[in-house]
Design a protein around this motif. Structure first.
Motif, PDB file in Angstrom:
ATOM      1  N   HIS A   1       0.821  -1.222   0.000  1.00 23.61           N
ATOM      2  CA  HIS A   1       0.000   0.000   0.000  1.00 23.61           C
ATOM      3  C   HIS A   1       0.851   1.268   0.000  1.00 23.61           C
ATOM      4  CE1 HIS A   1      -3.801   2.137   0.555  1.00 23.61           C
ATOM      5  NE2 HIS A   1      -3.142   2.945   1.367  1.00 23.61           N
ATOM      6  N   GLN A   2       2.037   1.184   0.577  1.00 28.44           N
ATOM      7  CA  GLN A   2       2.868   2.387   0.717  1.00 28.44           C
ATOM      8  C   GLN A   2       3.615   2.753  -0.560  1.00 28.44           C
ATOM      9  OE1 GLN A   2       4.362   0.719   4.706  1.00 28.44           O
ATOM     10  NE2 GLN A   2       4.607   2.910   4.998  1.00 28.44           N
ATOM     11  N   VAL A   3       3.760   1.782  -1.473  1.00 25.74           N
ATOM     12  CA  VAL A   3       4.535   2.085  -2.686  1.00 25.74           C
ATOM     13  C   VAL A   3       3.828   1.785  -4.009  1.00 25.74           C
ATOM     14  CG1 VAL A   3       6.784   1.810  -1.550  1.00 25.74           C
ATOM     15  CG2 VAL A   3       5.746  -0.170  -2.680  1.00 25.74           C
ATOM     16  N   GLU A   4       2.862   0.870  -4.006  1.00 22.28           N
ATOM     17  CA  GLU A   4       2.298   0.452  -5.300  1.00 22.28           C
ATOM     18  C   GLU A   4       1.481   1.541  -5.977  1.00 22.28           C
ATOM     19  OE1 GLU A   4      -0.123  -3.004  -4.629  1.00 22.28           O
ATOM     20  OE2 GLU A   4       1.553  -4.382  -4.965  1.00 22.28           O
ATOM     21  N   GLY A   5       0.623   2.194  -5.189  1.00 23.99           N
ATOM     22  CA  GLY A   5      -0.321   3.166  -5.760  1.00 23.99           C
ATOM     23  C   GLY A   5      -1.620   2.499  -6.157  1.00 23.99           C
ATOM     24  N   GLY A   6      -2.717   3.282  -6.096  1.00 24.83           N
ATOM     25  CA  GLY A   6      -4.025   2.823  -6.579  1.00 24.83           C
ATOM     26  C   GLY A   6      -4.544   1.558  -5.931  1.00 24.83           C
ATOM     27  N   ASN A   7      -4.371   1.424  -4.626  1.00 26.35           N
ATOM     28  CA  ASN A   7      -4.820   0.202  -3.940  1.00 26.35           C
ATOM     29  C   ASN A   7      -6.290   0.362  -3.523  1.00 26.35           C
ATOM     30  OD1 ASN A   7      -4.721  -2.290  -2.687  1.00 26.35           O
ATOM     31  ND2 ASN A   7      -3.683  -1.534  -0.856  1.00 26.35           N
ATOM     32  N   VAL A   8      -7.131   0.511  -4.533  1.00 27.72           N
ATOM     33  CA  VAL A   8      -8.504   0.999  -4.315  1.00 27.72           C
ATOM     34  C   VAL A   8      -9.432   0.018  -3.599  1.00 27.72           C
ATOM     35  CG1 VAL A   8      -8.363   2.570  -6.284  1.00 27.72           C
ATOM     36  CG2 VAL A   8      -9.237   0.267  -6.642  1.00 27.72           C
ATOM     37  N   ASN A   9      -9.092  -1.252  -3.605  1.00 28.66           N
ATOM     38  CA  ASN A   9      -9.984  -2.218  -2.937  1.00 28.66           C
ATOM     39  C   ASN A   9      -9.627  -2.457  -1.473  1.00 28.66           C
ATOM     40  OD1 ASN A   9     -11.793  -2.867  -5.049  1.00 28.66           O
ATOM     41  ND2 ASN A   9     -10.149  -3.995  -6.050  1.00 28.66           N
ATOM     42  N   SER A  10      -8.701  -1.665  -0.953  1.00 33.81           N
ATOM     43  CA  SER A  10      -8.275  -1.889   0.431  1.00 33.81           C
ATOM     44  C   SER A  10      -9.077  -1.033   1.410  1.00 33.81           C
ATOM     45  CB  SER A  10      -6.786  -1.563   0.571  1.00 33.81           C
ATOM     46  OG  SER A  10      -6.582  -0.171   0.366  1.00 33.81           O
ATOM     47  N   ASP A  11      -9.094  -1.499   2.660  1.00 37.18           N
ATOM     48  CA  ASP A  11      -9.774  -0.733   3.707  1.00 37.18           C
ATOM     49  C   ASP A  11      -9.086   0.608   3.945  1.00 37.18           C
ATOM     50  OD1 ASP A  11      -7.485  -1.913   4.795  1.00 37.18           O
ATOM     51  OD2 ASP A  11      -8.496  -2.751   6.548  1.00 37.18           O
ATOM     52  N   CYS A  12      -7.770   0.645   3.717  1.00 40.94           N
ATOM     53  CA  CYS A  12      -7.025   1.869   3.976  1.00 40.94           C
ATOM     54  C   CYS A  12      -7.438   2.961   2.980  1.00 40.94           C
ATOM     55  CB  CYS A  12      -5.528   1.572   3.881  1.00 40.94           C
ATOM     56  SG  CYS A  12      -4.502   2.801   4.655  1.00 40.94           S
ATOM     57  N   TRP A  13      -7.565   2.553   1.713  1.00 45.96           N
ATOM     58  CA  TRP A  13      -8.002   3.514   0.683  1.00 45.96           C
ATOM     59  C   TRP A  13      -9.352   4.104   1.087  1.00 45.96           C
ATOM     60  CZ3 TRP A  13      -5.545   5.048  -3.903  1.00 45.96           C
ATOM     61  CH2 TRP A  13      -6.318   5.778  -4.803  1.00 45.96           C
TER      62      TRP A  13
END
Ligand code: BGC
Length: 416
Positions: A16-28
């Protein structure tokens, strides 16, 4: 000192800290609710999702022989039981590219973020999460196990207990009645009590669940292809009693560290992650001493904490150790060089004393998304231009890379 053959010299990141666009995660989701407590969203992060080949080439050039990165559960299983073949293939290509550059891939199956659907089903407040995590691990072992070099089940599974002992997590009641939790649960169409995102969860229920999740994940990772070592990683500090703080300090050590280290007994390794030390007074944790140098995170600059945490973990867990994270947030890169120099001296002393330390991973390869603090803190060996995504190598990267190449802490350039 020459380090043991096969010692792993690496850098670490989290998906999550480097990939970008982690749209399906709870953090997003939490980054985007109206009452978010994140100073900015993760957005494109460092776009490592697309730029991994360039990053691996850089790590190889610098001299590293391993890289720790995250496999993102929210990508692999975006809805319950629906595995994405395309994303699994993506991680397959990434693992293969890593190996082609002479970097042994150490993966983390859960680095704080979960799929949104997991959060909407109670996250680690639910006893069902262990089985769901094991199913995901089983799939990864089956499809990717032949390329994995080492695997961490959960990153810092003691994080909630540690934050609790440090007094930095709001009470269960505050979390349960917070506006952000109401908004996130509303977005997921569930009641606020059903929504839980790590590590911002109600603390009373999660310890047993998370330890069980590690255990089931551990077994599942051993069930598939590949014979790679598996372990947990732990957030460990050197906790030091100030006058009158002996009892509080001992209790904090027990609650936030020892019970988890004990659970690592019998595992293939334990991952030690240390950033600083903390003093305890009679009422709890104290701020750093007045004259102490502090890092960008406000932590005391004290690389020697690593020696205490390695020794403690080895004594309790009785298994091999990898330093899976050690690092500093600093604008002045020469402080990073000094931090690394002193942290490695700790590793060296431990190895000399016969402790089985098998690797050192600096956190982090890149200046990246530091969770609720956004892109402010600079942990990276490599800076990232936030507009062009250009990688800018700092002297600390060359410094650590030279030692990696020499497999020794004596730096051929500075002779330090
Ligand atoms: C975490 C990282 C984090 C780092 C620096 C560790 O606790 O695993 O995700 O960025 O500390 O704060």
């Amino acid at each position: 000192m020459q380090f043991p053959d096969g010692f792993l010299w690496g850098t670490a990141t989290a998906a999550h800290q480097v990939e970008g666009g982690n749209v399906n995660s709870d953090c997003w989701l939490l980054e985007h609710v109206k009452s978010t407590f994140f100073v900015e969203p993760s957005g494109d992060a460092c776009d490592q999702y697309h730029r991994y080949a360039e990053d691996f080439a850089l790590l190889q050039r610098l001299g590293f022989n391993s890289y720790r990165f995250g496999i993102e559960w929210a990508r692999v299983e975006p809805e319950e039981g629906e595995f994405s073949r395309a994303e699994i293939e993506h991680y397959r290509r990434m693992l293969a590219a890593c190996r082609e550059r002479g970097l042994l891939p150490m993966v983390t199956l859960h680095h704080f973020t979960s799929p949104r659907w997991i959060a909407a089903r109670g996250g680690f407040e639910s006893s069902d999460t262990a089985g769901r995590f094991a199913r995901y691990c089983e799939r990864i072992a089956k499809d990717l196990g032949d390329l994995i070099g080492a695997a961490c089940t959960l990153n810092e599974l003691n994080a909630v207990s540690l934050l609790q002992q440090m007094g930095t997590l709001p009470s269960d009641e505050k979390i349960l009645t917070s506006r952000w939790r109401a908004e996130a649960s509303h977005a997921m169409g569930v009641a606020p009590e059903s929504f839980s995102a790590f590590p911002f969860c109600a603390q009373s229920t999660i310890r047993d669940n998370i330890l069980r999740t590690h255990r089931e994940g551990y077994d599942a990772l051993h069930s598939g292809r590949g014979k790679f070592p598996v372990g947990m990683t732990l957030a460990l500090q050197e906790l030091v009693p100030a006058e009158g703080g002996e009892d509080r300090c001992a209790a904090a050590l027990r609650e936030s560290e020892d019970v988890f280290i004990e659970a690592a007994r019998g595992d293939d390794f334990a991952g030690v992650q240390t950033y600083t030390r903390r003093f305890f007074g009679s009422k709890g944790p104290l701020p750093p001493p007045k004259d102490a140098e502090c890092t960008q995170m406000g932590y005391e600059f004290y690389p020697e904490a690593l020696e205490a945490t390695i020794r403690r973990t080895a004594a309790i867990a009785k298994c091999p150790i990898y330093v899976t994270e050690s690092g500093i947030a600093a604008l002045d890169d020469s402080r990073r060089v000094e931090f690394i120099r002193r942290a490695l001296a700790c590793v060296e002393r431990c190895i000399r004393d016969g402790i089985d330390v098998r690797g050192y991973y600096y956190w982090s390869m890149l200046d990246n998304f530091e969770w609720i603090l956004g892109y402010g803190p600079k942990f990276g060996l490599v800076a990232v231009d936030r507009t062009t995504q250009e990688r800018i190598v700092k002297p600390s990267a060359e410094y650590l890379g030279r030692m990696a190449r020499a497999n020794s802490t004596s730096d051929p350039v500075t002779r330090a």
